[in-house]
Design an enzyme around this catalytic site. Structure first.
Site, PDB file in Angstrom:
ATOM      1  N   HIS A 215       0.349   0.260 -13.506  1.00  0.00           N
ATOM      2  CA  HIS A 215       1.374  -0.956 -13.917  1.00  0.00           C
ATOM      3  C   HIS A 215       2.837  -0.661 -13.946  1.00  0.00           C
ATOM      4  O   HIS A 215       3.041   0.420 -14.573  1.00  0.00           O
ATOM      5  CB  HIS A 215       0.655  -1.401 -15.365  1.00  0.00           C
ATOM      6  CG  HIS A 215       1.421  -2.825 -15.521  1.00  0.00           C
ATOM      7  ND1 HIS A 215       0.873  -3.978 -14.901  1.00  0.00           N
ATOM      8  CD2 HIS A 215       2.307  -3.205 -16.332  1.00  0.00           C
ATOM      9  CE1 HIS A 215       1.601  -5.068 -15.368  1.00  0.00           C
ATOM     10  NE2 HIS A 215       2.464  -4.588 -16.167  1.00  0.00           N
TER      11      HIS A 215
ATOM     12  N   GLY B 212       0.725  -1.223   0.040  1.00  0.00           N
ATOM     13  CA  GLY B 212      -0.106  -0.001   0.069  1.00  0.00           C
ATOM     14  C   GLY B 212       1.159   1.260   0.064  1.00  0.00           C
ATOM     15  O   GLY B 212       0.393   2.335   0.466  1.00  0.00           O
ATOM     16  N   SER B 213       2.065   1.238  -0.362  1.00  0.00           N
ATOM     17  CA  SER B 213       2.683   2.370  -0.346  1.00  0.00           C
ATOM     18  C   SER B 213       2.150   3.474  -1.492  1.00  0.00           C
ATOM     19  O   SER B 213       2.441   4.769  -1.186  1.00  0.00           O
ATOM     20  CB  SER B 213       4.188   2.321  -0.709  1.00  0.00           C
ATOM     21  OG  SER B 213       4.331   1.698  -2.134  1.00  0.00           O
TER      22      SER B 213
HETATM   23  C1  GAR Z   1       3.035  -1.251  -7.600  1.00  0.00           C
HETATM   24  O1  GAR Z   1       4.154  -1.119  -8.230  1.00  0.00           O
HETATM   25  C2  GAR Z   1       2.027  -1.487  -8.819  1.00  0.00           C
HETATM   26  O2  GAR Z   1       2.466  -0.812 -10.144  1.00  0.00           O
HETATM   27  C3  GAR Z   1       2.021  -2.911  -8.967  1.00  0.00           C
HETATM   28  O3  GAR Z   1       2.143  -3.435  -7.638  1.00  0.00           O
HETATM   29  C4  GAR Z   1       2.718  -2.481  -6.840  1.00  0.00           C
HETATM   30  C5  GAR Z   1       2.093  -2.246  -5.323  1.00  0.00           C
HETATM   31  O4  GAR Z   1       2.883  -1.486  -4.555  1.00  0.00           O
HETATM   32  N1  GAR Z   1       0.676  -3.344  -9.465  1.00  0.00           N
HETATM   33  C6  GAR Z   1       0.856  -4.366 -10.516  1.00  0.00           C
HETATM   34  O5  GAR Z   1       1.603  -4.933 -10.701  1.00  0.00           O
HETATM   35  C7  GAR Z   1      -0.615  -4.337 -11.120  1.00  0.00           C
HETATM   36  N2  GAR Z   1      -0.445  -5.310 -12.313  1.00  0.00           N
HETATM   37  P1  GAR Z   1       2.269  -0.946  -3.400  1.00  0.00           P
HETATM   38  O6  GAR Z   1       1.440  -2.062  -2.583  1.00  0.00           O
HETATM   39  O7  GAR Z   1       3.561  -0.624  -2.400  1.00  0.00           O
HETATM   40  O8  GAR Z   1       1.447   0.432  -3.795  1.00  0.00           O
END
Ligand code: GAR
Length: 288
Positions: A203, A107-108
């Site tokens: 993405h 969830g950053s």
């Molecule tokens: C992010 O890098 C986002 O781009 C990716 O998940 C990560 C979540 O990071 N999304 C995908 O891969 C969707 N296909 P976070 O939980 O630290 O925000």
């Protein structure tokens, strides 16, 4: 209390002291002028005297504090402060845009979006993150929600895909816009149809390359490195019925080094996401 005021008004200790002095001296000056004006009217003390005194105080007070703020070097603070009061009094209230963030992981990105949209005084916000939607109990994003005092909802697979898709819940919360920030389930068509061009995804690669089912997190970075790409980046796009497919809103790039690892690339990508995603969300919400 002083710390709270410093944060709210974005001032240091010295400026806080000067602002408080301006309020105090300006208030006394206003009282003085108010009484002088009332003396000139020759009105006897009574209800009409009190009403007129309040009216005069309200009208004279802004000029008094602005006057006192000049020698104390606080003019720009009070100009802004009074401007905001004026806005609140006379501006027609526009409806806040309610946002739901869907996330499955740490969830950053959700955290950065909340920090960006919720900065400043709560009364001046035009968009609020009202709900965090998550498919994984224990995911870090739930802690982000708790820390920011935002309601969270853990969704059930059956209800999401085959039931009512939680639409009544989103309607109850008056959700206007949905942001997928690391959400790994495909969104059911009924939910997409309910939010036309009001649902976006991020993405961690330059779509249309390296997207689709199973392409998430470090799997994407591994694929980018294995393909010998010299460049990777992020894509922010509207959500349609295919994985990582809708109309592209924005892309940003970073170099892939010779000795790049999925971990080091993930750091670069997160940095790009945190820099661009919150501002793009704000721009799309049209609330600046
Ligand atoms: C992010 O890098 C986002 O781009 C990716 O998940 C990560 C979540 O990071 N999304 C995908 O891969 C969707 N296909 P976070 O939980 O630290 O925000």
């Amino acid at each position: 209390m002083f710390e709270q005021l410093k944060r709210r008004w974005k001032v240091n200790s010295l400026n806080l002291l000067l602002v408080i002095c301006t309020f105090a001296i300006g208030g006394s000056l206003c009282g003085y002028f108010g009484r002088r004006i009332l003396l000139m009217t020759g009105l006897e003390k009574g209800l009409s005297w009190i009403v007129l005194y309040i009216i005069i105080m309200t009208l004279v007070w802004p000029f008094c504090v602005l006057l006192v703020s000049l020698p104390l070097g606080q003019f720009s603070f009070f100009k802004q402060y009074l401007g905001k009061i004026g806005q609140r009094m006379f501006q027609k209230k526009s409806k806040k845009v309610n946002v739901a963030i869907f996330a499955s992981g740490a969830g950053s990105n959700a955290d950065k979006i909340i920090e960006h949209l919720h900065q400043g005084d709560i009364r001046d916000r035009n968009a609020v993150v009202k709900l965090i939607v998550c498919d994984k109990p224990g995911a870090g994003v739930l802690e982000v929600a708790r820390r920011n005092g935002i309601e969270s909802l853990i969704i059930d697979r059956d209800r999401f895909f085959n039931g009512d898709h939680y639409l009544p819940v989103f309607h109850k919360h008056e959700i206007d816009f949905i942001v997928l920030a690391g959400f790994l389930w495909k969104v059911p068509p009924q939910l997409i149809a309910a939010y036309p061009e009001k649902m976006i995804n991020i993405h961690p690669a330059l779509l249309p390359k390296f997207g689709g089912k199973g392409m998430y997190g470090s799997k994407v970075h591994e694929a980018v490195i294995a393909a010998g790409e010299k460049e990777s980046g992020i894509t922010i796009h509207f959500v349609d019925e295919l994985y990582d497919h809708g109309k592209i809103i924005q892309q940003a790039t970073c170099a892939v080094a010779e000795d790049e690892t999925p971990e080091s690339l993930a750091v670069k990508i997160h940095e790009l996401e945190h820099r661009h995603f919150p501002e793009t969300v704000e721009r799309l919400l049209n609330v600046k």
